[in-house]
Design a protein around this motif. Structure first.
Motif, PDB file in Angstrom:
ATOM      1  N   PRO A   2      65.002  51.711  81.387  1.00 37.50           N
ATOM      2  CA  PRO A   2      65.158  50.267  81.401  1.00 37.50           C
ATOM      3  C   PRO A   2      64.620  49.630  80.144  1.00 37.50           C
ATOM      4  CG  PRO A   2      63.378  50.973  82.839  1.00 37.50           C
ATOM      5  CD  PRO A   2      64.077  52.196  82.404  1.00 37.50           C
ATOM      6  N   ARG A   3      65.159  48.448  79.852  1.00 36.88           N
ATOM      7  CA  ARG A   3      64.759  47.736  78.649  1.00 36.88           C
ATOM      8  C   ARG A   3      63.299  47.308  78.761  1.00 36.88           C
ATOM      9  NH1 ARG A   3      64.535  42.280  77.324  1.00 36.88           N
ATOM     10  NH2 ARG A   3      64.792  41.805  75.113  1.00 36.88           N
ATOM     11  N   ARG A   4      62.524  47.609  77.729  1.00 38.99           N
ATOM     12  CA  ARG A   4      61.121  47.257  77.750  1.00 38.99           C
ATOM     13  C   ARG A   4      60.935  45.795  77.382  1.00 38.99           C
ATOM     14  NH1 ARG A   4      58.218  51.485  73.921  1.00 38.99           N
ATOM     15  NH2 ARG A   4      59.469  50.267  72.473  1.00 38.99           N
ATOM     16  N   ARG A   5      60.014  45.148  78.071  1.00 41.19           N
ATOM     17  CA  ARG A   5      59.676  43.775  77.757  1.00 41.19           C
ATOM     18  C   ARG A   5      58.304  43.742  77.107  1.00 41.19           C
ATOM     19  NH1 ARG A   5      61.573  40.577  83.247  1.00 41.19           N
ATOM     20  NH2 ARG A   5      63.747  40.271  82.655  1.00 41.19           N
ATOM     21  N   PRO A   6      58.048  42.732  76.257  1.00 42.99           N
ATOM     22  CA  PRO A   6      56.722  42.611  75.654  1.00 42.99           C
ATOM     23  C   PRO A   6      55.665  42.463  76.736  1.00 42.99           C
ATOM     24  CG  PRO A   6      58.313  41.187  74.536  1.00 42.99           C
ATOM     25  CD  PRO A   6      58.991  41.719  75.753  1.00 42.99           C
ATOM     26  N   LEU A   7      54.417  42.774  76.356  1.00 43.54           N
ATOM     27  CA  LEU A   7      53.348  42.759  77.341  1.00 43.54           C
ATOM     28  C   LEU A   7      52.984  41.356  77.796  1.00 43.54           C
ATOM     29  CD1 LEU A   7      50.999  45.491  75.892  1.00 43.54           C
ATOM     30  CD2 LEU A   7      52.824  45.704  77.549  1.00 43.54           C
ATOM     31  N   GLN A   8      53.405  40.303  77.052  1.00 44.29           N
ATOM     32  CA  GLN A   8      53.068  38.954  77.481  1.00 44.29           C
ATOM     33  C   GLN A   8      53.973  38.455  78.599  1.00 44.29           C
ATOM     34  OE1 GLN A   8      54.081  39.690  74.431  1.00 44.29           O
ATOM     35  NE2 GLN A   8      55.694  38.360  73.694  1.00 44.29           N
ATOM     36  N   TRP A   9      54.930  39.272  79.009  1.00 46.96           N
ATOM     37  CA  TRP A   9      55.751  38.933  80.158  1.00 46.96           C
ATOM     38  C   TRP A   9      54.970  39.261  81.414  1.00 46.96           C
ATOM     39  CZ3 TRP A   9      61.239  37.751  80.594  1.00 46.96           C
ATOM     40  CH2 TRP A   9      61.819  37.414  79.362  1.00 46.96           C
ATOM     41  N   ALA A  51      50.081  33.185  68.780  1.00 47.13           N
ATOM     42  CA  ALA A  51      49.718  34.536  68.350  1.00 47.13           C
ATOM     43  C   ALA A  51      49.477  35.454  69.535  1.00 47.13           C
ATOM     44  CB  ALA A  51      48.478  34.487  67.461  1.00 47.13           C
ATOM     45  N   ALA A  52      49.055  34.867  70.670  1.00 49.63           N
ATOM     46  CA  ALA A  52      48.747  35.678  71.843  1.00 49.63           C
ATOM     47  C   ALA A  52      49.973  35.995  72.679  1.00 49.63           C
ATOM     48  CB  ALA A  52      47.704  34.970  72.706  1.00 49.63           C
ATOM     49  N   ILE A  53      51.004  35.134  72.622  1.00 49.85           N
ATOM     50  CA  ILE A  53      52.124  35.303  73.552  1.00 49.85           C
ATOM     51  C   ILE A  53      53.476  35.424  72.872  1.00 49.85           C
ATOM     52  CG2 ILE A  53      50.910  34.075  75.387  1.00 49.85           C
ATOM     53  CD1 ILE A  53      52.535  31.616  74.751  1.00 49.85           C
ATOM     54  N   CYS A  54      53.541  35.297  71.560  1.00 49.56           N
ATOM     55  CA  CYS A  54      54.823  35.349  70.848  1.00 49.56           C
ATOM     56  C   CYS A  54      54.787  36.437  69.784  1.00 49.56           C
ATOM     57  CB  CYS A  54      55.140  33.998  70.207  1.00 49.56           C
ATOM     58  SG  CYS A  54      55.243  32.621  71.372  1.00 49.56           S
ATOM     59  N   GLY A  55      55.946  36.637  69.141  1.00 47.72           N
ATOM     60  CA  GLY A  55      56.032  37.587  68.056  1.00 47.72           C
ATOM     61  C   GLY A  55      55.528  37.006  66.753  1.00 47.72           C
ATOM     62  N   VAL A  56      55.509  37.844  65.714  1.00 46.08           N
ATOM     63  CA  VAL A  56      54.969  37.415  64.426  1.00 46.08           C
ATOM     64  C   VAL A  56      55.825  36.299  63.820  1.00 46.08           C
ATOM     65  CG1 VAL A  56      54.410  38.166  62.084  1.00 46.08           C
ATOM     66  CG2 VAL A  56      53.972  39.689  64.022  1.00 46.08           C
ATOM     67  N   ARG A  57      57.141  36.446  63.873  1.00 43.33           N
ATOM     68  CA  ARG A  57      58.004  35.426  63.280  1.00 43.33           C
ATOM     69  C   ARG A  57      57.870  34.091  63.994  1.00 43.33           C
ATOM     70  NH1 ARG A  57      63.716  38.691  62.153  1.00 43.33           N
ATOM     71  NH2 ARG A  57      62.843  40.240  60.702  1.00 43.33           N
ATOM     72  N   VAL A  58      57.844  34.124  65.302  1.00 44.18           N
ATOM     73  CA  VAL A  58      57.703  32.867  66.059  1.00 44.18           C
ATOM     74  C   VAL A  58      56.349  32.241  65.788  1.00 44.18           C
ATOM     75  CG1 VAL A  58      57.659  31.866  68.373  1.00 44.18           C
ATOM     76  CG2 VAL A  58      59.297  33.675  67.818  1.00 44.18           C
ATOM     77  N   THR A  59      55.310  33.049  65.687  1.00 47.58           N
ATOM     78  CA  THR A  59      53.979  32.524  65.373  1.00 47.58           C
ATOM     79  C   THR A  59      53.969  31.872  63.996  1.00 47.58           C
ATOM     80  OG1 THR A  59      52.938  34.223  66.731  1.00 47.58           O
ATOM     81  CG2 THR A  59      51.548  33.120  65.132  1.00 47.58           C
ATOM     82  N   ARG A 105      48.003  42.213  66.805  1.00 53.08           N
ATOM     83  CA  ARG A 105      48.284  42.361  68.229  1.00 53.08           C
ATOM     84  C   ARG A 105      49.625  43.044  68.481  1.00 53.08           C
ATOM     85  NH1 ARG A 105      51.338  38.172  70.572  1.00 53.08           N
ATOM     86  NH2 ARG A 105      52.834  39.870  70.726  1.00 53.08           N
ATOM     87  N   ALA A 106      50.638  42.661  67.691  1.00 47.99           N
ATOM     88  CA  ALA A 106      51.962  43.256  67.865  1.00 47.99           C
ATOM     89  C   ALA A 106      51.949  44.745  67.534  1.00 47.99           C
ATOM     90  CB  ALA A 106      52.978  42.530  66.991  1.00 47.99           C
ATOM     91  N   GLY A 107      51.173  45.128  66.510  1.00 44.58           N
ATOM     92  CA  GLY A 107      51.067  46.545  66.181  1.00 44.58           C
ATOM     93  C   GLY A 107      50.417  47.340  67.299  1.00 44.58           C
ATOM     94  N   GLY A 108      49.350  46.786  67.878  1.00 48.43           N
ATOM     95  CA  GLY A 108      48.707  47.451  68.998  1.00 48.43           C
ATOM     96  C   GLY A 108      49.613  47.528  70.210  1.00 48.43           C
ATOM     97  N   GLU A 109      50.400  46.481  70.424  1.00 52.86           N
ATOM     98  CA  GLU A 109      51.330  46.477  71.551  1.00 52.86           C
ATOM     99  C   GLU A 109      52.408  47.543  71.383  1.00 52.86           C
ATOM    100  OE1 GLU A 109      54.692  43.375  72.727  1.00 52.86           O
ATOM    101  OE2 GLU A 109      52.689  42.592  73.118  1.00 52.86           O
ATOM    102  N   ARG A 110      52.905  47.693  70.170  1.00 51.88           N
ATOM    103  CA  ARG A 110      53.913  48.723  69.925  1.00 51.88           C
ATOM    104  C   ARG A 110      53.337  50.114  70.166  1.00 51.88           C
ATOM    105  NH1 ARG A 110      55.307  45.240  65.624  1.00 51.88           N
ATOM    106  NH2 ARG A 110      53.978  46.444  64.209  1.00 51.88           N
ATOM    107  N   ARG A 111      52.091  50.322  69.741  1.00 52.27           N
ATOM    108  CA  ARG A 111      51.465  51.632  69.972  1.00 52.27           C
ATOM    109  C   ARG A 111      51.269  51.892  71.461  1.00 52.27           C
ATOM    110  NH1 ARG A 111      48.693  49.975  65.289  1.00 52.27           N
ATOM    111  NH2 ARG A 111      47.013  49.063  66.531  1.00 52.27           N
ATOM    112  N   LEU A 112      50.864  50.859  72.206  1.00 53.65           N
ATOM    113  CA  LEU A 112      50.667  51.020  73.631  1.00 53.65           C
ATOM    114  C   LEU A 112      51.982  51.321  74.344  1.00 53.65           C
ATOM    115  CD1 LEU A 112      48.884  50.964  76.101  1.00 53.65           C
ATOM    116  CD2 LEU A 112      49.106  48.469  76.170  1.00 53.65           C
TER     117      LEU A 112
END
Length: 366
Positions: A2-9, A51-59, A105-112
């Motif tokens: 299944p399609r992965r969603r970001p952790l802020q979902w 920064a806590a709930i969006c991606g780098v570009r949106v931030t 945060r996004a880098g850590g999320e990708r690793r997780l």
């Protein structure tokens, strides 16, 4: 997959609307209050939340918007009430820090997420998915790992069809961690080969015992403290042409339960020792193979000790036979779902050990 969603979902919903709502709220309040209540500098919160709930570009977009919004709102006020350069630097610097923090945060999320994928792949390799009606058996199974991060542990199960009938193995490796996972994988690998090729179930049992000893010797040679590791298991065989017969070898495991319309009965325990302890047996040769008569409307239920050792707040163990009888169904899917919910409710979701519930019966169709 299944399609992965970001952790802020959370529960299928995104919280990305929080940042623009806060931006609009601060701007509105600042423009509609007196000069005694200037809160435009609170706008530094917006890129921080983004920064806590969006991606780098949106931030980065919100960081730029906060600077532009600050300039526009501050310019509306008379010169003597404007916040001017110091607060402008604060807003701009806060936006820059927010973008950098979001990147980390996004880098850590990708690793997780990558580690989750590895854990899921490991789980599917050890506990391979079983197709519906696989090998002429209706089956249902649930595996609840005590380690919710690794999502895999020492419990194992599989169904192996072959020319000599369908074989089933359910077991539990002593201990936890990667060592237990490696042992489970070794035993399953041997079962999938021996269960297919060997005619006699006793020979499959001997192969499993030999594999356990070889694996343990290998890990000890590597310097690991696995010299006393063992595994309990139930090995079943559904011979072709005998719809009411099940052969069983019990390696020190809790005996399976036969669940049917007339109630719940425990199959014979047998006197087999856990895998890895054959040298402690009084006699030589493989563990005894028991032949059990099973009615067409009965379902075999095999669980690991995560079920029977689940405790409630008062320290009482989960009463598996009574709960299986209370389920009032022999359908594997319904039975497993009922017991799964019961164990989680009984233990308040706090599992101290890996938990497996496995139910099988012959399919009604030829």
């Amino acid at each position: 997959m299944p399609r992965r969603r970001p952790l802020q979902w959370a529960r299928g919903r995104s919280f990305s609307w929080a940042a623009p709502l806060l931006l609009a709220g601060i701007t509105t309040v600042d423009l509609n209050t007196t000069e005694r209540f200037r809160i435009i500098t609170w706008i530094v919160l917006v890129p921080g939340i983004a920064a806590a709930i969006c991606g780098v570009r949106v931030t980065a977009v919100f960081a730029v918007l906060t600077v532009l919004d600050y300039i526009a709102v501050d310019s509306v006020w008379p010169h003597r009430y404007q916040a001017k350069l110091p607060d402008f630097i604060l807003v701009a610097f806060a936006g820059l820090l927010a973008v950098l923090a979001c990147a980390v945060r996004a880098g850590g999320e990708r690793r997780l997420l990558h580690m989750r994928d590895i854990a899921e792949t490991t789980r599917r390799t050890v506990l391979r998915p079983l197709p519906p009606g696989w090998a002429g058996l209706d089956h249902a199974e649930v595996y609840l790992a005590a380690d919710t991060v690794a999502r895999v542990g020492g419990d194992f199960y599989d169904i192996q069809p072959g020319p000599h009938g369908t074989r089933v193995l359910v077991g539990d490796v002593q201990g936890k961690g990667l060592g237990a996972v490696e042992t489970a994988a070794a035993l399953l690998g041997t079962f999938r080969e021996a269960g297919y090729h060997e005619k006699d179930l006793a020979t499959v049992a001997v192969r499993l015992e030999t594999r356990m000893l070889r694996h343990r010797g290998h890990t000890v040679a590597l310097g690991r403290d696995d010299g006393d590791r063992f595994a309990t298991a139930v090995l079943l065989s559904f011979p072709p042409g005998a719809s009411d017969v099940v052969e069983m070898v019990n390696f020190g495991h809790e005996p399976p339960l036969a669940v049917g319309p007339t109630g719940v009965r425990a199959l014979p325990q047998g006197d087999g020792l856990p895998l890895g302890m054959a040298e402690l047996a009084t006699g030589s040769g493989p563990p005894p193979t028991l032949t059990v008569t099973l009615a067409a409307d009965e379902t075999l239920l095999v669980t690991t000790d995560g079920v029977t050792e689940a405790r409630n707040a008062d320290g009482d163990f989960y009463a598996l036979p009574e709960e299986a009888a209370r389920a009032a169904t022999a359908d594997p899917d319904l039975l497993v779902a009922y017991l799964r919910d019961g164990v989680l409710r009984h233990s308040r979701g706090r599992l101290s050990d890996d938990t497996t519930i496995f139910a099988i019966r012959r399919t009604a169709a030829p």
